[in-house]
Motif scaffolding. Structure first.
Motif, mmCIF file in Angstrom:
data_model
loop_
_atom_site.group_PDB
_atom_site.id
_atom_site.type_symbol
_atom_site.label_atom_id
_atom_site.label_comp_id
_atom_site.label_asym_id
_atom_site.label_seq_id
_atom_site.Cartn_x
_atom_site.Cartn_y
_atom_site.Cartn_z
ATOM 1 N N HIS B 26 0.833 -1.195 0.000
ATOM 2 C CA HIS B 26 0.000 0.000 0.000
ATOM 3 C C HIS B 26 0.868 1.245 0.000
ATOM 4 O O HIS B 26 1.926 1.258 0.611
ATOM 5 C CB HIS B 26 -0.857 0.043 1.282
ATOM 6 C CG HIS B 26 -2.147 -0.661 1.116
ATOM 7 N ND1 HIS B 26 -2.320 -1.993 1.415
ATOM 8 C CD2 HIS B 26 -3.352 -0.228 0.661
ATOM 9 C CE1 HIS B 26 -3.552 -2.348 1.164
ATOM 10 N NE2 HIS B 26 -4.206 -1.301 0.700
ATOM 11 N N SER B 29 -2.258 7.282 1.881
ATOM 12 C CA SER B 29 -3.453 7.883 1.283
ATOM 13 C C SER B 29 -3.162 9.348 0.944
ATOM 14 O O SER B 29 -2.179 9.925 1.416
ATOM 15 C CB SER B 29 -4.615 7.819 2.269
ATOM 16 O OG SER B 29 -4.359 8.695 3.345
ATOM 17 N N GLU B 52 0.146 6.356 -11.382
ATOM 18 C CA GLU B 52 -0.890 5.514 -11.988
ATOM 19 C C GLU B 52 -0.728 5.509 -13.513
ATOM 20 O O GLU B 52 -0.804 4.465 -14.154
ATOM 21 C CB GLU B 52 -2.272 6.056 -11.591
ATOM 22 C CG GLU B 52 -3.386 5.036 -11.782
ATOM 23 C CD GLU B 52 -4.754 5.623 -11.436
ATOM 24 O OE1 GLU B 52 -4.822 6.785 -10.970
ATOM 25 O OE2 GLU B 52 -5.755 4.906 -11.650
ATOM 26 N N SER B 58 -2.104 1.098 -8.808
ATOM 27 C CA SER B 58 -3.507 1.113 -9.213
ATOM 28 C C SER B 58 -4.329 1.416 -7.969
ATOM 29 O O SER B 58 -3.937 1.083 -6.853
ATOM 30 C CB SER B 58 -3.906 -0.221 -9.836
ATOM 31 O OG SER B 58 -3.745 -1.238 -8.881
ATOM 32 N N ARG B 59 -5.433 2.083 -8.180
ATOM 33 C CA ARG B 59 -6.240 2.456 -7.022
ATOM 34 C C ARG B 59 -7.640 1.867 -7.129
ATOM 35 O O ARG B 59 -8.209 1.770 -8.209
ATOM 36 C CB ARG B 59 -6.315 3.969 -6.888
ATOM 37 C CG ARG B 59 -6.638 4.680 -8.200
ATOM 38 C CD ARG B 59 -6.906 6.150 -7.944
ATOM 39 N NE ARG B 59 -5.706 6.945 -7.907
ATOM 40 C CZ ARG B 59 -5.540 8.008 -7.139
ATOM 41 N NH1 ARG B 59 -6.497 8.414 -6.338
ATOM 42 N NH2 ARG B 59 -4.429 8.683 -7.176
ATOM 43 N N SER B 60 -8.160 1.465 -6.014
ATOM 44 C CA SER B 60 -9.564 1.041 -5.997
ATOM 45 C C SER B 60 -10.172 1.546 -4.699
ATOM 46 O O SER B 60 -9.463 1.767 -3.710
ATOM 47 C CB SER B 60 -9.673 -0.479 -6.106
ATOM 48 O OG SER B 60 -9.384 -1.061 -4.847
ATOM 49 N N LYS B 61 -11.474 1.756 -4.698
ATOM 50 C CA LYS B 61 -12.161 2.265 -3.506
ATOM 51 C C LYS B 61 -11.936 1.334 -2.322
ATOM 52 O O LYS B 61 -11.693 1.766 -1.198
ATOM 53 C CB LYS B 61 -13.668 2.399 -3.798
ATOM 54 C CG LYS B 61 -13.976 3.706 -4.532
ATOM 55 C CD LYS B 61 -15.220 4.353 -3.975
ATOM 56 C CE LYS B 61 -15.326 5.799 -4.468
ATOM 57 N NZ LYS B 61 -16.592 6.097 -5.114
ATOM 58 N N ARG B 62 -12.033 0.026 -2.587
ATOM 59 C CA ARG B 62 -11.969 -0.929 -1.482
ATOM 60 C C ARG B 62 -10.555 -1.160 -0.969
ATOM 61 O O ARG B 62 -10.298 -1.118 0.230
ATOM 62 C CB ARG B 62 -12.583 -2.266 -1.911
ATOM 63 C CG ARG B 62 -14.110 -2.181 -1.889
ATOM 64 C CD ARG B 62 -14.734 -3.525 -2.120
ATOM 65 N NE ARG B 62 -13.876 -4.622 -1.661
ATOM 66 C CZ ARG B 62 -14.145 -5.896 -1.881
ATOM 67 N NH1 ARG B 62 -15.238 -6.239 -2.542
ATOM 68 N NH2 ARG B 62 -13.331 -6.828 -1.442
ATOM 69 N N ALA B 63 -9.608 -1.341 -1.941
ATOM 70 C CA ALA B 63 -8.269 -1.751 -1.513
ATOM 71 C C ALA B 63 -7.291 -0.586 -1.362
ATOM 72 O O ALA B 63 -6.143 -0.766 -0.972
ATOM 73 C CB ALA B 63 -7.713 -2.774 -2.511
ATOM 74 N N THR B 65 -4.721 2.449 -2.605
ATOM 75 C CA THR B 65 -3.739 2.514 -3.687
ATOM 76 C C THR B 65 -2.591 1.554 -3.401
ATOM 77 O O THR B 65 -1.974 1.582 -2.338
ATOM 78 C CB THR B 65 -3.205 3.953 -3.830
ATOM 79 O OG1 THR B 65 -4.315 4.826 -3.987
ATOM 80 C CG2 THR B 65 -2.287 4.070 -5.028
ATOM 81 N N ARG B 66 -2.352 0.676 -4.365
ATOM 82 C CA ARG B 66 -1.322 -0.349 -4.191
ATOM 83 C C ARG B 66 -0.342 -0.318 -5.346
ATOM 84 O O ARG B 66 -0.701 0.054 -6.460
ATOM 85 C CB ARG B 66 -1.960 -1.751 -4.231
ATOM 86 C CG ARG B 66 -2.708 -2.183 -3.023
ATOM 87 C CD ARG B 66 -3.610 -3.359 -3.435
ATOM 88 N NE ARG B 66 -4.340 -3.901 -2.310
ATOM 89 C CZ ARG B 66 -3.858 -4.834 -1.493
ATOM 90 N NH1 ARG B 66 -2.642 -5.339 -1.676
ATOM 91 N NH2 ARG B 66 -4.600 -5.264 -0.488
ATOM 92 N N SER B 68 1.260 -1.965 -8.289
ATOM 93 C CA SER B 68 0.721 -3.040 -9.111
ATOM 94 C C SER B 68 1.778 -3.734 -9.960
ATOM 95 O O SER B 68 1.634 -4.888 -10.323
ATOM 96 C CB SER B 68 -0.388 -2.500 -10.018
ATOM 97 O OG SER B 68 0.084 -1.388 -10.727
#
Lengths: 361, 361
Positions: B26, B29, B52, B58-63, B65-66, B68
């Motif tokens: 991660h 934020s 990105e 890559s970013r997602s609402k749940r996970a 920003t990680r 990739s």
């Protein structure tokens, strides 16, 4: 020269052109001119200074400002050109005009120029058969007064204007070139707006490489004119070096020429091969040629022009940047058209095209 | 990307380069980054967005920003290059460098660049013997991080860099060319600042024509390399078309090649003839050659370079516009070096030289 200076300049130049002022005549003093045009003495000074630079008037403390030189035909032509806001577009004789000098381009340019009161007039060279006739035409045009010429050429197919560009240089000093072709005008001191041809090749190669395609061919017609080959070589350079960059030097393109070779090579290579095709027109002809032989269209194909005539083929294509080119040309004209500007820069600006992905049905 | 965004980007890229972040990790934020760097969330967003775009996170609402992608050698090189403010100047191997990349030019450029914290570093290619060695050198350089390359070439005499320019394109995407020579780089998508060679010829012809001289010869050395001839042809074009313009098509220049031909023709034509000489060096050699034969120096002679080595000859010369070129190069670099800029323009700018009249004693 600002608008007020230009008004005074136009007044004085008009009297010279009419013959109201002849060698030895006095012209109004700065104070008189400033009063007449409700402006500052500095503005009147600048307008007179311009005539002095042209060698038309000379000033002395004792004798005031007098006309010093007779207005010969060359000077007359120059004065007339400086007095107008008419910009003359010279259209080349080739058949690709409709892809190049488009309605969108013209509207954008006209809007930009109208902000400074310039108007566009079109001159077509269809009736000009040789150099002597072009010379005659330019003489007649400049005698009516032209603020600047825009030479609209595609470059790769119109040799006539390029070969005779010295005549434009001879009769005018505000010349702008708008072309979607290659480098033919580089040596001339004409401000130029053109398409980034290398960049178009680069964009096409990037598009296919990012889809994982590694075998890529650049496809063109069987034409051997120097301009056609130069143009395609520059695009192929963009394809080649972008492939190298993205593959760390491992991949490079093939070059396939003519419908029959393209068809044969596609059959041998199977569907994993990507085609970069020199025009939408050729891409459409490839699809038809394959169909006639009962073959499917090449699945990975990208071409150039965004030519609406082939909309029904749903091609993935690379569009010339009409709006950006018009805006850039307008800016170049504003920056350089001023009659007393000696800015000392000649700009040659290449503008990137845009990828348009049309998914097949 | 503004300075604050760049600071955050540099922080994140640094952790990737160090190996502190690996695929799956991660990253902080936007809120955390904004707090840490005392800036807005928007600035943090922009910095992450850049990673990105590079395909690194890559970013997602749940996970959240990680990371990739693993940082492969190419990506590592790119990140390092983006993190620095070092601009690397590649100097060509030719002997005219001292006239071209002058102290005045360098001081002006360095001042312009320092305003945005960029530094200049010099790389000489004296030890690079072939393409393989250049490739090796570029790999090593880009691994240490280079924000941009400036290729400093004279163009007419240095083929090596031109022939291998694809390597620069392969290893970097911010490349600027500074040259006082001719057109060799036109096809490359490199922003370029150069001298208006046509304009130099034009300026020389205008100077002599305004003194009433009608017989004019362009004089050059007996060299037949393509670049040398191209360069001189372009200048001669400026001479020729300016003579035509100012004489309504009646006068055009001759071309005299080599000391002996220049001497012989001068003797035949008498003193009414004007010489436009390709370099100050050749002008000095002409004066010496004439003196050895008991002849006076040609009275109307103008040459190019403003080369201080020949100051004692009191030549009338045309000086390259070092200050304007440095300012223009600085501006091009600022406009295009930003790592997220996709401005879509490639500019090739030719700048006018200046006339320097030295009266003989």
């Amino acid at each position: 020269m600002n608008q007020e200076q230009f008004e005074i300049y136009r007044h004085l130049a008009g009297r010279l052109i009419d013959g109201q002022l002849s060698p030895g005549s006095h012209i109004e003093s700065e104070q008189e001119l400033a009063r007449k045009f409700s402006t500052t003495r500095m503005n009147a000074y600048r307008a007179i200074k311009q005539l002095e630079r042209r060698g038309i008037v000379s000033r002395s403390k004792r004798a005031g400002t007098r006309v010093s030189a007779p207005v010969n035909p060359n000077l007359l032509r120059q004065l007339k050109c400086e007095m107008t806001r008419r910009i003359c577009v010279i259209h080349s004789r080739n058949s690709y005009e409709y892809l190049h000098w488009t309605g969108e381009f013209r509207r954008t340019l006209q809007q930009a120029l109208a902000a400074e009161d310039f108007t566009l007039e079109d001159v077509h060279l269809d009736d000009v058969r040789d150099r002597a006739e072009l010379k005659e035409k330019l003489l007649r045009l400049t005698e009516t007064g032209i603020a600047a010429f825009i030479l609209s050429v595609r470059g790769e197919e119109d040799e006539f204007l390029i070969e005779n560009s010295d005549l434009f240089f001879q009769y005018h000093n505000k010349i702008f070139v708008y072309q979607s072709g290659a480098m033919s005008w580089m040596h001339w001191p004409f401000h130029t707006v053109t398409v980034n041809i290398f960049g178009e090749g680069s964009l096409a190669a990037k598009y296919l490489m990012e889809k994982g395609i590694r075998k890529i061919a650049y496809c063109r017609r069987e034409i051997s004119s120097k301009n056609y080959l130069d143009f395609n070589r520059e695009r192929l350079l963009g394809v080649e070096f972008t492939m190298r960059r993205l593959s760390d030097g491992r991949n490079k393109p093939e070059e396939w020429v003519g419908l029959e070779q393209i068809y044969r090579n596609c059959m041998e290579n199977g569907s994993g091969c990507g085609l970069i095709v020199s025009t939408d027109e050729l891409a459409a002809r490839i699809i038809d040629y394959f169909a006639e032989r009962g073959a499917k269209r090449p699945p990975e194909m990208i071409s150039f022009d965004n030519n609406s005539e082939y909309d029904s083929y749903r091609l993935t294509t690379i569009a010339p940047p009409h709006v950006e080119m018009a805006q850039t040309l307008g800016r170049l004209i504003f920056d350089n058209i001023d009659i007393d500007s000696e800015c000392g820069f000649v700009s040659y600006i290449k503008i990137d095209s845009k990828l348009i992905i049309n998914h097949q049905e």
